[in-house]
Design a protein around this motif. Structure first.
Motif, PDB file in Angstrom:
ATOM      1  N   PRO A  96       0.787  -1.237   0.000  1.00  0.00           N
ATOM      2  CA  PRO A  96       0.000   0.000   0.000  1.00  0.00           C
ATOM      3  C   PRO A  96       0.817   1.285   0.000  1.00  0.00           C
ATOM      4  O   PRO A  96       0.470   2.235  -0.710  1.00  0.00           O
ATOM      5  N   ARG A  97       1.884   1.373   0.797  1.00  0.00           N
ATOM      6  CA  ARG A  97       2.657   2.621   0.822  1.00  0.00           C
ATOM      7  C   ARG A  97       3.234   2.921  -0.556  1.00  0.00           C
ATOM      8  O   ARG A  97       3.163   4.052  -1.036  1.00  0.00           O
ATOM      9  N   SER A  98       3.801   1.907  -1.179  1.00  0.00           N
ATOM     10  CA  SER A  98       4.358   2.111  -2.515  1.00  0.00           C
ATOM     11  C   SER A  98       3.278   2.523  -3.504  1.00  0.00           C
ATOM     12  O   SER A  98       3.497   3.377  -4.366  1.00  0.00           O
ATOM     13  N   SER A  99       2.106   1.920  -3.377  1.00  0.00           N
ATOM     14  CA  SER A  99       1.014   2.247  -4.298  1.00  0.00           C
ATOM     15  C   SER A  99       0.629   3.717  -4.202  1.00  0.00           C
ATOM     16  O   SER A  99       0.342   4.365  -5.219  1.00  0.00           O
ATOM     17  N   SER A 100       0.628   4.273  -2.990  1.00  0.00           N
ATOM     18  CA  SER A 100       0.265   5.687  -2.835  1.00  0.00           C
ATOM     19  C   SER A 100       1.316   6.588  -3.475  1.00  0.00           C
ATOM     20  O   SER A 100       0.986   7.628  -4.060  1.00  0.00           O
ATOM     21  N   ILE A 101       2.569   6.197  -3.405  1.00  0.00           N
ATOM     22  CA  ILE A 101       3.633   6.987  -4.032  1.00  0.00           C
ATOM     23  C   ILE A 101       3.524   6.887  -5.543  1.00  0.00           C
ATOM     24  O   ILE A 101       3.665   7.890  -6.255  1.00  0.00           O
ATOM     25  N   VAL A 137       2.089   9.157 -10.933  1.00  0.00           N
ATOM     26  CA  VAL A 137       1.198   9.105 -12.098  1.00  0.00           C
ATOM     27  C   VAL A 137       0.430  10.421 -12.245  1.00  0.00           C
ATOM     28  O   VAL A 137       0.281  10.951 -13.352  1.00  0.00           O
ATOM     29  N   THR A 138      -0.042  10.951 -11.136  1.00  0.00           N
ATOM     30  CA  THR A 138      -0.769  12.228 -11.174  1.00  0.00           C
ATOM     31  C   THR A 138       0.142  13.359 -11.662  1.00  0.00           C
ATOM     32  O   THR A 138      -0.259  14.187 -12.488  1.00  0.00           O
ATOM     33  N   ALA A 139       1.374  13.386 -11.153  1.00  0.00           N
ATOM     34  CA  ALA A 139       2.323  14.422 -11.579  1.00  0.00           C
ATOM     35  C   ALA A 139       2.627  14.289 -13.065  1.00  0.00           C
ATOM     36  O   ALA A 139       2.694  15.284 -13.794  1.00  0.00           O
ATOM     37  N   ALA A 140       2.806  13.051 -13.521  1.00  0.00           N
ATOM     38  CA  ALA A 140       3.124  12.822 -14.930  1.00  0.00           C
ATOM     39  C   ALA A 140       1.983  13.281 -15.829  1.00  0.00           C
ATOM     40  O   ALA A 140       2.209  13.907 -16.875  1.00  0.00           O
ATOM     41  N   ALA A 141       0.757  12.988 -15.423  1.00  0.00           N
ATOM     42  CA  ALA A 141      -0.399  13.405 -16.222  1.00  0.00           C
ATOM     43  C   ALA A 141      -0.467  14.929 -16.327  1.00  0.00           C
ATOM     44  O   ALA A 141      -0.768  15.483 -17.388  1.00  0.00           O
ATOM     45  N   GLY A 142      -0.169  15.608 -15.227  1.00  0.00           N
ATOM     46  CA  GLY A 142      -0.209  17.055 -15.246  1.00  0.00           C
ATOM     47  C   GLY A 142       0.878  17.675 -16.115  1.00  0.00           C
ATOM     48  O   GLY A 142       0.682  18.750 -16.685  1.00  0.00           O
TER      49      GLY A 142
END
Length: 338
Positions: A242-247, A252-257
């Motif tokens: 889970p911790r890795s998944s949140s990172i 992914v969010t930063a890359a999309a932006g």
């Protein structure tokens, strides 16, 4: 591709390096040739390997390609030694073992010297003085230009480097190769401060969190991924939690932006961390390498870099916190500090 000095040495390396752990095993010679050509065409110079990668086959593949693709003096070859085979893999940094394996590496690589020779891990059974005398001999004999360590703890890094600095003529430790990524920031507690104080350049291995930071494991395990193979699945498994998944989701969010791929964001973040000389790219195919090389053109906006610092921050406890904030300050460093 931009170049940087390796620590406080005169050796310049491109700020991305090419790793070869899978060469001669999962990556065949044709794919290896395609990767090396792609890397060289992008301006890359640092090629990292080890005497145990593919039981020596990775070095042999590099040696077979060098004459055809690039003059020897235009590439920086880094290799490692210190893992032995005696029915099982063990650490062996004895003088005899190190110098024998160096000669074997040079034969496979088809060269009379390597630019950077690294101890692949600390050997608790061999006196430090014996190990380091082998490094000094390798440099003085002309077979090695610079020396470094790999997978050493902070105190070991400082101990070995300080010993070498204590007497004129010894070969200084100029590099430490360690696992470092948004998913594994443990070196920030002790290794990075030691490296900074002693002028040692950091070469992060697995800068993409063993492939997890590409985002490929968000919806399962692709059949062509490392996690789907018997011999590499245990290597990837620790970061499928889970911790890795949140990172990963933050990346992914930063890359999309930014309109780029997640691996570009992860590599740009690690590349520009304090003390880092060159992340080592461990691509399995030329296509994967092509995507990673695109990160050379990306500089993360400060607000995104800080957000990634925060989401991946590790705990700094005693005594590391004291070293970062000063004794008696009674407060923790900023998230992601050092």
């Amino acid at each position: 591709m931009q170049q940087r000095p390796l620590g406080r040495s005169g050796l310049a390396v491109t700020r991305l390096g090419l790793g070869t752990m899978t060469w001669g095993r999962d990556t065949d010679p044709d794919d290896a040739a395609a990767q090396l050509k792609l890397f060289l065409d992008a301006g890359g110079t640092l090629v990292d390997t080890a005497d145990v990668y593919g039981d020596g086959d990775a070095e042999a593949v590099i040696g077979s390609l060098l004459d055809h693709l690039v003059p020897r003096d235009e590439v920086v070859i880094a290799t490692k030694a210190g893992l032995g085979h005696a029915g099982y893999r063990r650490r062996d940094s004895s003088r005899g073992h190190l110098l024998r394996t160096l000669d074997a590496s040079l034969r496979r690589l088809g060269t009379d010297y390597v630019d950077l020779w690294q101890l692949h891990g600390s050997d608790p059974h061999t006196p430090m003085e014996e190990t380091l005398s082998a490094l000094d001999h390798a440099v003085s004999s002309g077979r090695v230009r610079y020396v470094g360590v790999s997978n050493f703890a902070g105190w070991q890094t400082a101990q070995y480097a300080t010993w070498q600095r204590s007497y004129p003529g010894r070969a200084p430790i100029v590099a430490t190769q360690v696992e470092y990524s948004l998913l594994e920031r443990g070196i920030e507690r002790e290794v990075m401060p030691a490296a900074s104080a002693l002028g040692i350049g950091i070469l992060p291995w697995s800068p993409l969190g063993r492939g997890v930071l590409t985002g490929k494991y968000r919806n399962g395990r692709p059949l062509d991924s490392r996690a789907a193979t018997d011999h590499l699945a245990p290597f990837v498994q620790p970061y499928l939690e889970p911790r890795s998944s949140s990172i990963v989701e933050a990346v992914v969010t930063a890359a999309a932006g930014l309109g780029v791929e997640p691996l570009e964001v992860a590599l740009a973040w690690i590349r520009d961390r304090p003390g880092v000389a060159a992340p080592i790219l461990g691509a399995r195919t030329a296509g994967q390498l092509q995507g990673a090389l695109l990160s050379e053109d990306l500089t993360l906006p400060s607000e995104i870099a800080l957000a990634l610092d925060d989401v991946s921050a590790i705990t700094m406890g005693y005594p590391e916190r004291e070293g970062l904030t000063g004794p008696g300050t009674g407060h923790s460093p900023e998230p992601g500090a050092y």
